[in-house]
Design a protein around this motif. Structure first.
Motif, PDB file in Angstrom:
ATOM      1  N   THR A 174       0.840  -1.200   0.000  1.00 31.03           N
ATOM      2  CA  THR A 174       0.000   0.000   0.000  1.00 31.03           C
ATOM      3  C   THR A 174       0.875   1.251   0.000  1.00 31.03           C
ATOM      4  O   THR A 174       2.049   1.220   0.376  1.00 31.03           O
ATOM      5  CB  THR A 174      -0.927   0.041   1.231  1.00 31.03           C
ATOM      6  OG1 THR A 174      -0.128   0.213   2.409  1.00 31.03           O
ATOM      7  CG2 THR A 174      -1.771  -1.225   1.340  1.00 31.03           C
ATOM      8  N   GLU A 175       0.275   2.362  -0.416  1.00 30.45           N
ATOM      9  CA  GLU A 175       0.995   3.633  -0.383  1.00 30.45           C
ATOM     10  C   GLU A 175       1.429   3.961   1.039  1.00 30.45           C
ATOM     11  O   GLU A 175       2.525   4.499   1.249  1.00 30.45           O
ATOM     12  CB  GLU A 175       0.118   4.762  -0.928  1.00 30.45           C
ATOM     13  CG  GLU A 175      -0.031   4.733  -2.429  1.00 30.45           C
ATOM     14  CD  GLU A 175      -0.825   5.933  -2.935  1.00 30.45           C
ATOM     15  OE1 GLU A 175      -0.679   7.043  -2.362  1.00 30.45           O
ATOM     16  OE2 GLU A 175      -1.564   5.757  -3.903  1.00 30.45           O
ATOM     17  N   ALA A 176       0.579   3.647   2.010  1.00 32.16           N
ATOM     18  CA  ALA A 176       0.915   3.911   3.412  1.00 32.16           C
ATOM     19  C   ALA A 176       2.130   3.087   3.836  1.00 32.16           C
ATOM     20  O   ALA A 176       3.019   3.602   4.523  1.00 32.16           O
ATOM     21  CB  ALA A 176      -0.275   3.602   4.314  1.00 32.16           C
ATOM     22  N   GLN A 177       2.186   1.822   3.430  1.00 32.58           N
ATOM     23  CA  GLN A 177       3.330   0.979   3.778  1.00 32.58           C
ATOM     24  C   GLN A 177       4.613   1.523   3.174  1.00 32.58           C
ATOM     25  O   GLN A 177       5.631   1.644   3.861  1.00 32.58           O
ATOM     26  CB  GLN A 177       3.118  -0.453   3.280  1.00 32.58           C
ATOM     27  CG  GLN A 177       2.150  -1.269   4.079  1.00 32.58           C
ATOM     28  CD  GLN A 177       1.955  -2.632   3.454  1.00 32.58           C
ATOM     29  OE1 GLN A 177       1.534  -2.745   2.306  1.00 32.58           O
ATOM     30  NE2 GLN A 177       2.281  -3.669   4.213  1.00 32.58           N
ATOM     31  N   VAL A 178       4.573   1.843   1.905  1.00 32.01           N
ATOM     32  CA  VAL A 178       5.772   2.324   1.220  1.00 32.01           C
ATOM     33  C   VAL A 178       6.192   3.683   1.779  1.00 32.01           C
ATOM     34  O   VAL A 178       7.380   3.925   2.019  1.00 32.01           O
ATOM     35  CB  VAL A 178       5.548   2.386  -0.306  1.00 32.01           C
ATOM     36  CG1 VAL A 178       6.741   3.019  -1.011  1.00 32.01           C
ATOM     37  CG2 VAL A 178       5.283   0.990  -0.863  1.00 32.01           C
ATOM     38  N   GLY A 179       5.229   4.548   2.033  1.00 26.57           N
ATOM     39  CA  GLY A 179       5.550   5.861   2.596  1.00 26.57           C
ATOM     40  C   GLY A 179       6.198   5.753   3.962  1.00 26.57           C
ATOM     41  O   GLY A 179       7.205   6.421   4.246  1.00 26.57           O
TER      42      GLY A 179
END
Length: 70
Positions: free
Chosen positions: A18-23
């Motif tokens: 997810t974008e949250a994980q990568v961020g």
């Protein structure tokens, strides 16, 4: 001799993280690089040091490399 391992929950061979994980991963890597004085060329993916596909084909390596060490 010394290493820091980070686990991102998921299977990057099956689907993107997810974008949250990568961020959050990028924030953590950046903080560790600054605090521990780790140069960008010493940040490795699991697949670069072990015979594994991890973190997987869907992991955004190019985006990560462009962001770390700024």
């Amino acid at each position: 001799r010394n290493a820091i391992g980070i686990c991102v929950v998921g299977n990057g061979e099956r689907r993107p993280f997810t974008e949250a994980q990568v961020g959050r991963l990028m924030q953590l890597v950046d903080a560790l690089m600054r605090e521990c004085k780790i140069p960008a060329d010493r940040v490795y993916l699991h697949s670069q040091i072990a015979d594994t596909p991890s973190p997987g084909r869907f992991f955004p390596e190019a985006a990560m490399r462009s962001q770390i060490g700024r």
